[in-house]
Design an enzyme around this catalytic site. Structure first.
Site, mmCIF file in Angstrom:
data_model
loop_
_atom_site.group_PDB
_atom_site.id
_atom_site.type_symbol
_atom_site.label_atom_id
_atom_site.label_comp_id
_atom_site.label_asym_id
_atom_site.label_seq_id
_atom_site.Cartn_x
_atom_site.Cartn_y
_atom_site.Cartn_z
ATOM 1 N N PHE A 48 0.157 -27.310 6.489
ATOM 2 C CA PHE A 48 -1.121 -26.705 6.074
ATOM 3 C C PHE A 48 -0.884 -25.670 4.982
ATOM 4 O O PHE A 48 -1.324 -24.532 5.068
ATOM 5 C CB PHE A 48 -1.869 -26.080 7.271
ATOM 6 N N HIS A 49 -0.137 -26.085 3.995
ATOM 7 C CA HIS A 49 0.076 -25.216 2.846
ATOM 8 C C HIS A 49 0.535 -26.053 1.651
ATOM 9 O O HIS A 49 0.869 -27.232 1.790
ATOM 10 C CB HIS A 49 1.098 -24.115 3.168
ATOM 11 N N ALA A 50 0.552 -25.399 0.506
ATOM 12 C CA ALA A 50 1.173 -25.958 -0.693
ATOM 13 C C ALA A 50 2.102 -24.878 -1.237
ATOM 14 O O ALA A 50 1.973 -23.697 -0.873
ATOM 15 C CB ALA A 50 0.111 -26.314 -1.735
ATOM 16 N N HIS A 95 0.178 -30.156 2.144
ATOM 17 C CA HIS A 95 0.760 -31.111 3.098
ATOM 18 C C HIS A 95 0.648 -30.618 4.536
ATOM 19 O O HIS A 95 0.697 -29.414 4.806
ATOM 20 C CB HIS A 95 2.205 -31.456 2.745
#
Ligand code: TYD
Length: 132
Positions: A48-50, A95
């Site tokens: 839950f990040h980029a 992702h």
């Protein structure tokens, strides 16, 4: 063209299975860091990040996961369940890792050392930053 870019690495089979990856043949950046994830819970998705500048390649070297990848424009779901088939997670690709099968091990190769400032963990901020 699809978002998922898979990285195939050699598999050597004798009395075991051996896999390897080198820069630049399979890994397109010099690796500055590796990390691995074990004992993740099936119902506790991760990611839950980029990343702003870090490029990564992720291998599911044991077990199985579902990944969601998203460039701010389109979103794809892919299953990773083979040690010889990794996925590229370039910078600015949102992702998520879901549905960890028991005993799954993820191995991640990264182009930069750890820096919490390199993370975008807010989806709206990601959308703004990716200009989508
Ligand atoms: P995070 O990247 O959020 O994990 P995931 O992608 O699996 O959701 O990292 C979880 C924690 O671990 C967070 O506190 C940062 C820390 N961490 C490091 O200190 N160094 C590292 O190289 C990584 C990948 C994480």
């Amino acid at each position: 063209m699809g978002l998922a870019k898979f990285i195939e690495i050699p598999e050597i089979v004798d009395d075991c299975y051996l896999y390897f990856a080198e820069n630049p043949t399979q890994i397109h950046f010099p690796v500055k860091r590796i990390y691995f994830i074990t004992r993740a819970k099936k119902d506790l998705p991760r990611g839950f990040h980029a990343h702003k500048k870090t490029d990564q390649v992720l291998f599911c070297i044991q077990g199985k996961i579902k990944m969601v990848i998203d460039d701010g424009n389109k979103k794809e779901e892919v299953i990773l369940d083979s040690p010889s088939k990794g996925i590229a997670l370039p910078r600015m690709l949102w992702h998520e890792m879901h549905d960890f099968e028991e005993n799954t091990i993820l191995l991640v190769l990264a182009s930069m050392k750890f820096d919490p400032k390199d993370y975008i963990r807010d989806y709206d901020e990601f959308l703004k930053a990716s200009n989508k």
